[in-house]
Design an enzyme around this catalytic site. Structure first.
Site, short mmCIF file in Angstrom:
data_model
loop_
_atom_site.label_atom_id
_atom_site.label_comp_id
_atom_site.label_asym_id
_atom_site.label_seq_id
_atom_site.Cartn_x
_atom_site.Cartn_y
_atom_site.Cartn_z
N MET A 30 14.80 64.77 -38.10
CA MET A 30 15.62 65.94 -37.82
C MET A 30 15.56 66.90 -39.01
SD MET A 30 18.74 64.75 -35.43
CE MET A 30 19.85 64.21 -36.71
N HIS A 37 12.46 59.87 -45.95
CA HIS A 37 11.47 60.37 -44.98
C HIS A 37 10.07 60.33 -45.59
CE1 HIS A 37 15.19 62.60 -43.64
NE2 HIS A 37 14.80 62.06 -42.51
N GLY A 147 13.09 54.53 -39.88
CA GLY A 147 13.67 53.87 -41.05
C GLY A 147 14.63 52.76 -40.65
N SER A 185 20.17 59.55 -47.37
CA SER A 185 20.52 60.11 -46.07
C SER A 185 20.71 61.61 -46.22
CB SER A 185 21.83 59.48 -45.59
OG SER A 185 22.41 60.28 -44.57
O1 PAF Z 1 16.82 59.29 -37.22
C1 PAF Z 1 16.71 60.48 -36.89
O2 PAF Z 1 16.44 61.35 -37.71
C2 PAF Z 1 16.91 60.87 -35.43
O3 PAF Z 1 17.89 60.08 -34.83
C3 PAF Z 1 15.60 60.83 -34.61
C4 PAF Z 1 15.02 59.45 -34.54
C5 PAF Z 1 14.59 61.78 -35.23
C6 PAF Z 1 15.88 61.30 -33.18
O4 PAF Z 1 16.40 62.60 -33.15
#
Ligand code: PAF
Length: 277
Positions: A30, A37, A147, A185
């Protein structure tokens, strides 16, 4: 690094790669990317010839009271990280590209998606399973990386992909933590300096609970003790601390892998974390 915003463009790039026999990885995000990430992108780049990173703040996984409008968005910063970590293509669609006028379908994973997070955020896994199913069908990757920080989400997505016969390998990547143990996060930025100092207490408490359980303590008692520890550290509210079977997320059974999972409120941030027993 190319950015595409339509499903048609995404599919045409993927078709081009497939013609040359490339193995394709997908990292759904997102945005508001951080080192956690980055590790997912690295993990994909190590397993696939081409890595797609999707950036889509999915409205259906937020309730009207949640932070959809204020969720951090910074595409330029995200693109820098994706390029640096070895991503090849970014899929960043608008909301109407994903949920066209008249969209009616929801994906719900029963049981797994209704416990723990599902009890406190009943909309959440329906939104996640729906959007991830769509992304997997849009990109048709060989492998998709998620993750372990969102451990229940990983379990729900595995089940969803299996139930819907989506031919993809779902890989879970280890949680990346700050030096003091706080799981990375995008929502950590909601913490004030004072709250940030308290935040690692959730990891400390569930880690202690996991050690006690491993040493023979009753899982429910260890989880209840962890609730007390998180509250004494300064968290305002604990939604849950629970020791569960690591696969089914049902009540744990000795001799099978277990996980301790927690969600608690600290100021404006709802922090979640989990550790293996
Ligand atoms: O973990 C996230 O960032 C979201 O829940 C995902 C998996 C991209 C789905 O929108």
């Amino acid at each position: 690094l190319e950015v595409v915003r339509t499903i048609a463009d995404l599919r045409s790039r993927v078709a081009g790669w497939r013609k040359h026999g490339a193995r394709i990885g997908l990292v759904p995000t997102m945005g508001a990317l951080h080192a956690g990430h980055a590790s997912l992108i690295k993990c994909s780049a190590a397993r696939a010839d081409r890595t797609i990173v999707s950036i889509f703040v999915n409205p259906t996984q937020f309730s009207p009271q949640e932070d959809f409008a204020t969720y951090p968005r910074d595409e330029d910063h995200d693109l820098d990280i994706i390029e640096r970590e070895g991503g090849d293509l970014v899929f960043a669609p608008e909301i109407l590209e994903v949920y066209r006028e008249g969209h009616r379908t929801k994906v719900e994973v029963q049981g797994l998606g209704q416990t723990l997070e599902g009890e406190f955020r009943p909309h959440f896994f329906i939104g996640v399973a729906t959007v991830v199913a769509k992304l997997l069908i849009q990109a048709l990757p060989d492998v998709a990386i998620f993750g372990e920080k969102d451990y229940q989400q990983l379990c729900v997505i595995r089940q969803m992909a299996m139930d819907l016969d989506i031919p993809v390998e779902i890989v879970g990547a280890a949680t990346i933590r700050e030096q003091d143990g706080l799981a990375m996060s995008s929502r950590n930025r909601y913490l004030t300096a004072e709250e940030r100092a308290i935040a690692p207490a959730i990891f400390d408490a569930i880690s202690r609970a996991a050690s006690r359980i491993a040493g023979g303590a009753n899982p429910a008692t260890a989880a209840a003790e962890a609730v007390g520890e998180v509250l004494s550290a300064g968290f305002q509210r604990v939604d849950y601390v629970a020791a569960r079977d690591a696969e089914t997320l049902r009540e744990p059974v000795r001799g099978r892998p277990m996980r301790v999972l927690a969600a608690a409120w600290l100021g404006k941030a709802r922090l979640i974390d989990n550790v293996a027993v």
